[in-house]
Write a protein that holds these residues in place. Structure first.
Motif, mmCIF file in Angstrom:
data_model
loop_
_atom_site.group_PDB
_atom_site.id
_atom_site.type_symbol
_atom_site.label_atom_id
_atom_site.label_comp_id
_atom_site.label_asym_id
_atom_site.label_seq_id
_atom_site.Cartn_x
_atom_site.Cartn_y
_atom_site.Cartn_z
ATOM 1 N N GLY A 1 -5.149 -7.825 -16.367
ATOM 2 C CA GLY A 1 -5.822 -6.686 -16.998
ATOM 3 C C GLY A 1 -6.376 -5.710 -15.977
ATOM 4 N N LEU A 2 -7.001 -6.227 -14.919
ATOM 5 C CA LEU A 2 -7.535 -5.350 -13.869
ATOM 6 C C LEU A 2 -6.413 -4.604 -13.144
ATOM 7 N N PHE A 3 -5.323 -5.314 -12.852
ATOM 8 C CA PHE A 3 -4.187 -4.671 -12.191
ATOM 9 C C PHE A 3 -3.578 -3.598 -13.096
ATOM 10 N N THR A 4 -3.449 -3.910 -14.384
ATOM 11 C CA THR A 4 -2.907 -2.942 -15.334
ATOM 12 C C THR A 4 -3.801 -1.713 -15.424
ATOM 13 N N LEU A 5 -5.112 -1.924 -15.486
ATOM 14 C CA LEU A 5 -6.042 -0.788 -15.530
ATOM 15 C C LEU A 5 -5.949 0.063 -14.267
ATOM 16 N N ALA A 6 -5.821 -0.574 -13.117
ATOM 17 C CA ALA A 6 -5.724 0.170 -11.862
ATOM 18 C C ALA A 6 -4.451 1.014 -11.815
ATOM 19 N N ILE A 7 -3.322 0.455 -12.225
ATOM 20 C CA ILE A 7 -2.062 1.190 -12.187
ATOM 21 C C ILE A 7 -2.056 2.284 -13.243
ATOM 22 N N LEU A 8 -2.554 1.974 -14.451
ATOM 23 C CA LEU A 8 -2.640 3.013 -15.486
ATOM 24 C C LEU A 8 -3.596 4.130 -15.056
ATOM 25 N N GLY A 9 -4.671 3.762 -14.356
ATOM 26 C CA GLY A 9 -5.579 4.781 -13.818
ATOM 27 C C GLY A 9 -4.885 5.669 -12.809
ATOM 28 N N SER A 10 -4.035 5.085 -11.999
ATOM 29 C CA SER A 10 -3.258 5.866 -11.030
ATOM 30 C C SER A 10 -2.310 6.829 -11.739
ATOM 31 N N ILE A 11 -1.658 6.344 -12.796
ATOM 32 C CA ILE A 11 -0.726 7.192 -13.544
ATOM 33 C C ILE A 11 -1.475 8.332 -14.217
ATOM 34 N N VAL A 12 -2.596 8.018 -14.861
ATOM 35 C CA VAL A 12 -3.387 9.049 -15.542
ATOM 36 C C VAL A 12 -3.949 10.045 -14.532
ATOM 37 N N VAL B 1 1.891 -1.164 -0.417
ATOM 38 C CA VAL B 1 1.754 -1.300 1.039
ATOM 39 C C VAL B 1 2.206 -0.032 1.751
ATOM 40 N N LEU B 2 3.346 0.504 1.352
ATOM 41 C CA LEU B 2 3.827 1.727 2.005
ATOM 42 C C LEU B 2 2.934 2.919 1.697
ATOM 43 N N GLY B 3 2.332 2.951 0.499
ATOM 44 C CA GLY B 3 1.379 4.013 0.188
ATOM 45 C C GLY B 3 0.138 3.928 1.056
ATOM 46 N N ALA B 4 -0.374 2.715 1.261
ATOM 47 C CA ALA B 4 -1.549 2.542 2.125
ATOM 48 C C ALA B 4 -1.229 2.932 3.562
ATOM 49 N N ILE B 5 -0.049 2.538 4.039
ATOM 50 C CA ILE B 5 0.350 2.893 5.406
ATOM 51 C C ILE B 5 0.488 4.404 5.556
ATOM 52 N N ASN C 1 -8.915 5.388 3.647
ATOM 53 C CA ASN C 1 -8.645 4.102 4.291
ATOM 54 C C ASN C 1 -7.686 3.226 3.501
ATOM 55 N N GLY C 2 -7.217 3.666 2.368
ATOM 56 C CA GLY C 2 -6.265 2.888 1.581
ATOM 57 C C GLY C 2 -6.885 1.688 0.901
ATOM 58 N N ALA C 3 -8.202 1.715 0.668
ATOM 59 C CA ALA C 3 -8.888 0.573 0.065
ATOM 60 C C ALA C 3 -8.394 0.305 -1.349
ATOM 61 N N ALA C 4 -8.109 1.339 -2.102
ATOM 62 C CA ALA C 4 -7.618 1.147 -3.475
ATOM 63 C C ALA C 4 -6.278 0.416 -3.472
ATOM 64 N N ALA C 5 -5.408 0.782 -2.536
ATOM 65 C CA ALA C 5 -4.104 0.114 -2.453
ATOM 66 C C ALA C 5 -4.260 -1.340 -2.016
ATOM 67 N N VAL C 6 -5.207 -1.608 -1.138
ATOM 68 C CA VAL C 6 -5.446 -2.988 -0.687
ATOM 69 C C VAL C 6 -5.989 -3.831 -1.843
ATOM 70 N N ILE C 7 -6.918 -3.281 -2.609
ATOM 71 C CA ILE C 7 -7.459 -4.006 -3.755
ATOM 72 C C ILE C 7 -6.364 -4.268 -4.787
ATOM 73 N N CYS C 8 -5.525 -3.263 -5.047
ATOM 74 C CA CYS C 8 -4.414 -3.449 -5.992
ATOM 75 C C CYS C 8 -3.413 -4.478 -5.469
ATOM 76 N N THR C 9 -3.191 -4.515 -4.162
ATOM 77 C CA THR C 9 -2.283 -5.510 -3.587
ATOM 78 C C THR C 9 -2.844 -6.917 -3.750
#
Length: 136
Positions: free
Chosen positions: A13-24, A82-86, A95-103
């Motif tokens: 659920g948290l991962f889905t919310l994070a990705i849907l938040g990115s899309i929105v 990972v490539l987005g954070a890099i 610092n790419g913290a959102a991508a690290v948390i999603c990973t």
């Protein structure tokens, strides 16, 4: 419902919310996202493709029907994050913290999903997928 399944559903659920938040966010703040993509050196049309593919990937993880499709979806999300954070670290844009948390959420979902689903069924499904048909 056991604890592992509860933790799996919470992380999913948290991962889905994070990705849907990115899309929105990509839809609502399109101009800012487009400026970031230009700054990163990526074409703007990737914004739409990423949104569509991320949504399809979420649906495939939630539907969760076949083992090999699920593996490809997780690999795609891993590469995307990972490539987005890099890329953001390379141009010093956050610092790419959102991508690290999603990973981390992605890894937890992957590992717990394997434990929750019947692993023996997946092994049998994998064997039947890779076993060539017998010609008689």
């Amino acid at each position: 419902m056991n604890t592992q399944k509860s933790i799996y559903l919470i992380t999913l659920g948290l991962f889905t919310l994070a990705i849907l938040g990115s899309i929105v966010n990509s839809i609502i703040n399109y101009d800012e996202v487009a400026a970031t993509f230009i700054k990163l050196g990526y074409p703007i049309y990737l914004i739409h493709l990423l949104g569509v593919f991320q949504f399809i990937g979420l649906l495939l993880i939630i539907i969760n029907k076949t083992y090999w499709i699920l593996e490809w979806v997780y690999a795609g999300f891993f590469m995307n994050l990972v490539l987005g954070a890099i890329a953001h670290l390379a141009i010093k844009d956050g610092n790419g913290a959102a991508a690290v948390i999603c990973t981390i959420l992605l890894f937890l979902t992957y590992i717990l999903g394997k434990k929750v689903r019947n692993y023996e069924d997946e092994k049998n499904q994998r064997k039947s997928f890779y076993t060539p048909y017998k010609v008689t």
